[in-house]
Design an enzyme around this catalytic site. Sequence first.
Site, PDB file in Angstrom:
ATOM      1  CE  LYS A 133      -6.033   7.902   0.619  1.00  0.00           C
ATOM      2  NZ  LYS A 133      -6.392   9.172   0.073  1.00  0.00           N
ATOM      3  CD  GLU A 180      -9.452  -1.377 -13.246  1.00  0.00           C
ATOM      4  OE1 GLU A 180      -7.912  -0.637 -14.344  1.00  0.00           O
ATOM      5  OE2 GLU A 180     -10.510  -1.775 -13.103  1.00  0.00           O
ATOM      6  CB  CYS A 208      -6.082   5.355 -16.568  1.00  0.00           C
ATOM      7  SG  CYS A 208      -8.313   5.740 -15.758  1.00  0.00           S
ATOM      8  CD  GLU A 255      -1.194   7.721 -16.847  1.00  0.00           C
ATOM      9  OE1 GLU A 255      -0.928   7.732 -15.519  1.00  0.00           O
ATOM     10  OE2 GLU A 255      -1.776   7.398 -17.093  1.00  0.00           O
TER      11      GLU A 255
HETATM   12  P1  NAD Z   1      -1.814   8.072  -6.878  1.00  0.00           P
HETATM   13  O1  NAD Z   1      -0.816   6.528  -6.781  1.00  0.00           O
HETATM   14  O2  NAD Z   1      -0.516   9.275  -5.721  1.00  0.00           O
HETATM   15  O3  NAD Z   1      -2.822   8.414  -6.208  1.00  0.00           O
HETATM   16  C1  NAD Z   1      -4.040   7.586  -5.668  1.00  0.00           C
HETATM   17  C2  NAD Z   1      -4.934   7.389  -4.724  1.00  0.00           C
HETATM   18  O4  NAD Z   1      -3.902   5.651  -3.432  1.00  0.00           O
HETATM   19  C3  NAD Z   1      -4.822   8.634  -3.115  1.00  0.00           C
HETATM   20  O5  NAD Z   1      -5.868   8.334  -2.804  1.00  0.00           O
HETATM   21  C4  NAD Z   1      -3.925   8.535  -2.472  1.00  0.00           C
HETATM   22  O6  NAD Z   1      -3.850   9.587  -1.464  1.00  0.00           O
HETATM   23  C5  NAD Z   1      -3.385   6.982  -2.470  1.00  0.00           C
HETATM   24  N1  NAD Z   1      -1.903   6.800  -1.839  1.00  0.00           N
HETATM   25  C6  NAD Z   1      -0.727   7.583  -2.230  1.00  0.00           C
HETATM   26  N2  NAD Z   1       0.424   6.831  -1.541  1.00  0.00           N
HETATM   27  C7  NAD Z   1      -0.136   5.561  -0.859  1.00  0.00           C
HETATM   28  C8  NAD Z   1      -0.091   4.466  -0.381  1.00  0.00           C
HETATM   29  N3  NAD Z   1       1.474   4.423   0.064  1.00  0.00           N
HETATM   30  N4  NAD Z   1      -0.779   4.099   0.201  1.00  0.00           N
HETATM   31  C9  NAD Z   1      -1.717   3.757   0.343  1.00  0.00           C
HETATM   32  N5  NAD Z   1      -2.529   4.757  -0.741  1.00  0.00           N
HETATM   33  C10 NAD Z   1      -1.745   5.404  -1.457  1.00  0.00           C
HETATM   34  O7  NAD Z   1      -2.734   8.767  -8.099  1.00  0.00           O
HETATM   35  P2  NAD Z   1      -2.880   9.521  -8.961  1.00  0.00           P
HETATM   36  O8  NAD Z   1      -2.410  10.754  -8.152  1.00  0.00           O
HETATM   37  O9  NAD Z   1      -4.106   9.736  -7.424  1.00  0.00           O
HETATM   38  O10 NAD Z   1      -3.894   9.604  -9.471  1.00  0.00           O
HETATM   39  C11 NAD Z   1      -2.981  10.137 -10.933  1.00  0.00           C
HETATM   40  C12 NAD Z   1      -2.566   7.964 -11.424  1.00  0.00           C
HETATM   41  O11 NAD Z   1      -3.692   7.322 -11.289  1.00  0.00           O
HETATM   42  C13 NAD Z   1      -2.677   8.217 -12.993  1.00  0.00           C
HETATM   43  O12 NAD Z   1      -0.964   7.854 -13.015  1.00  0.00           O
HETATM   44  C14 NAD Z   1      -3.445   6.983 -13.594  1.00  0.00           C
HETATM   45  O13 NAD Z   1      -2.720   6.403 -14.568  1.00  0.00           O
HETATM   46  C15 NAD Z   1      -4.149   6.646 -12.950  1.00  0.00           C
HETATM   47  N6  NAD Z   1      -5.275   5.977 -12.916  1.00  0.00           N
HETATM   48  C16 NAD Z   1      -5.626   5.033 -13.567  1.00  0.00           C
HETATM   49  C17 NAD Z   1      -6.923   4.786 -13.743  1.00  0.00           C
HETATM   50  C18 NAD Z   1      -7.366   2.760 -13.762  1.00  0.00           C
HETATM   51  O14 NAD Z   1      -8.601   2.921 -13.913  1.00  0.00           O
HETATM   52  N7  NAD Z   1      -6.551   2.517 -14.156  1.00  0.00           N
HETATM   53  C19 NAD Z   1      -7.747   5.582 -12.999  1.00  0.00           C
HETATM   54  C20 NAD Z   1      -7.442   6.741 -13.170  1.00  0.00           C
HETATM   55  C21 NAD Z   1      -6.361   7.361 -12.466  1.00  0.00           C
END
Ligand code: NAD
Length: 454
Positions: free
Chosen positions: A154, A229, A263, A356
């Site tokens: 997804k 992650e 990240c 963050e």
């Molecule tokens: P997010 O957690 O809102 O969303 C990430 C993904 O999860 C999206 O595809 C979203 O649709 C899905 N999602 C949202 N709610 C969900 C639920 N209840 N159940 C299942 N899936 C769900 O994060 P974002 O806004 O897309 O990304 C930014 C964040 O991601 C930042 O905080 C960043 O630090 C983190 N990030 C971490 C890494 C890493 O490798 N550690 C890499 C990239 C981003």
Amino acid sequence: MTSFTVINPTTATAVKEIELNDLIQTDQIINKAQKAFETWRHVSPGDRAKLLRKFATVVDTHIEELAQLEVLNSGHTIGNARWEAGNVRDVLNYYSAAPERLFGRQIPVPNGIDITFKEPLGVIGIIVPWNFPMPIAGWGFGPALAAGNTVVLKPAELTPMTAIRLGELAKEAGIPEGVFNVIPGKGSIVGERFVTNPLVRKIVFTGSTSVGKQIMRGCADQVKRVTLELGGKSANIIFADSDIELAAAGAPGAVFDNAGQDCCARSRILIQRSAYDKFMEKFEVAVKKFRVEDPALDTAEMGPLVSAGQLERVKEFVPDGTPIAFQGSKPAGPGFWFAPTVLAPKDTTDRAYREEIFGPVVSVIAFEDEADAIRIANDSEYGLSGSIWSRDIGKAIRVSRAVEAGNLSVNSNSSVRYWTPFGGYKQSGLGRELGPDALDAFTETKNVFFDTQK
Ligand code: NAD
């Protein structure tokens, strides 16, 4: 079926309507992936390897198209986007060597033979964030497919376009129907269904720490495997004995790359007090030179933020009246732009210092000595990445062993290589991706004893 309008972050104009899958469609595709697993797991190792290499070749011949799509959908600089598409190819090539090398062990036992097998798990659910749509998808599906699993993936609502294209390219490469499935949709619908549907045997999640915790709680119900992650607030630790000019020249890229939506962004700069003034002088020059412009230009070092919502979120961390040490530039006109911003808080209690931001904002703080640097670096709930700058090799080794983070670099800001492990300490994550051991996260170890006495 509902839809989502993809917006070009550089111009704030609509690009495309993307249809979002509902629960019924999600379940249908998961069922299809489960059926495909029964044949994919039995494809001979050599044939599975060939198909993955073919997939890599097809991605390679579409690097420019994928990169342009990412510039349009996510506002990534074209240089970064080409690297990101190339990273998908490289990850596929790297793990295409795995099917023929998924070795078990033969362990000496009395009265028989003991062998371990690396068995695939089944359907793997990969949930991708919007900040690096291509690489993060590939880090999941490359090793997952190589180990004999099938995949449902997804993409984030905001950035589905390259994932959808990768799904088409997989078919073009001959990956059998049902083996690699891209399912655009909402996190609360498609993502949550990956967690609750028992046919999905593992979740690979990258995203925010709060959603990661929710997913981990959901997985507990079925003891579903999960790799996380999550966020970061990484420290760029610069000692007075380092090459300050080099450290200052590299510091903008270490935090403002991808507009800080990384990240691994080194969003806390810890500089030894005796070198503070010298560093800040050089750092200011470097920040002001950092090219924030149309990401389609080859010269761009930073583009816009991904969305209007993300721009608002970043602005909340730097409200009007915030003391700013210095700032870079940003283009006028439409698009979700935020200028590279340097804060110099008096202590470490500032919200912008601790949380963050996921935007081009960095906080600089002074430290006294080695012990102080380690204490400040570790004073965070996160532990993903970081840099250490020093010419004293002994000190660099001591500090890199003491900092609680999964990916550190010494006299460098580079964190990611597809053949080395990547992942976080503390609330930055659980498990490791990439490198030689990632396959362990996509297999179960089965132990079989053969009695030779009967
Ligand atoms: P997010 O957690 O809102 O969303 C990430 C993904 O999860 C999206 O595809 C979203 O649709 C899905 N999602 C949202 N709610 C969900 C639920 N209840 N159940 C299942 N899936 C769900 O994060 P974002 O806004 O897309 O990304 C930014 C964040 O991601 C930042 O905080 C960043 O630090 C983190 N990030 C971490 C890494 C890493 O490798 N550690 C890499 C990239 C981003």
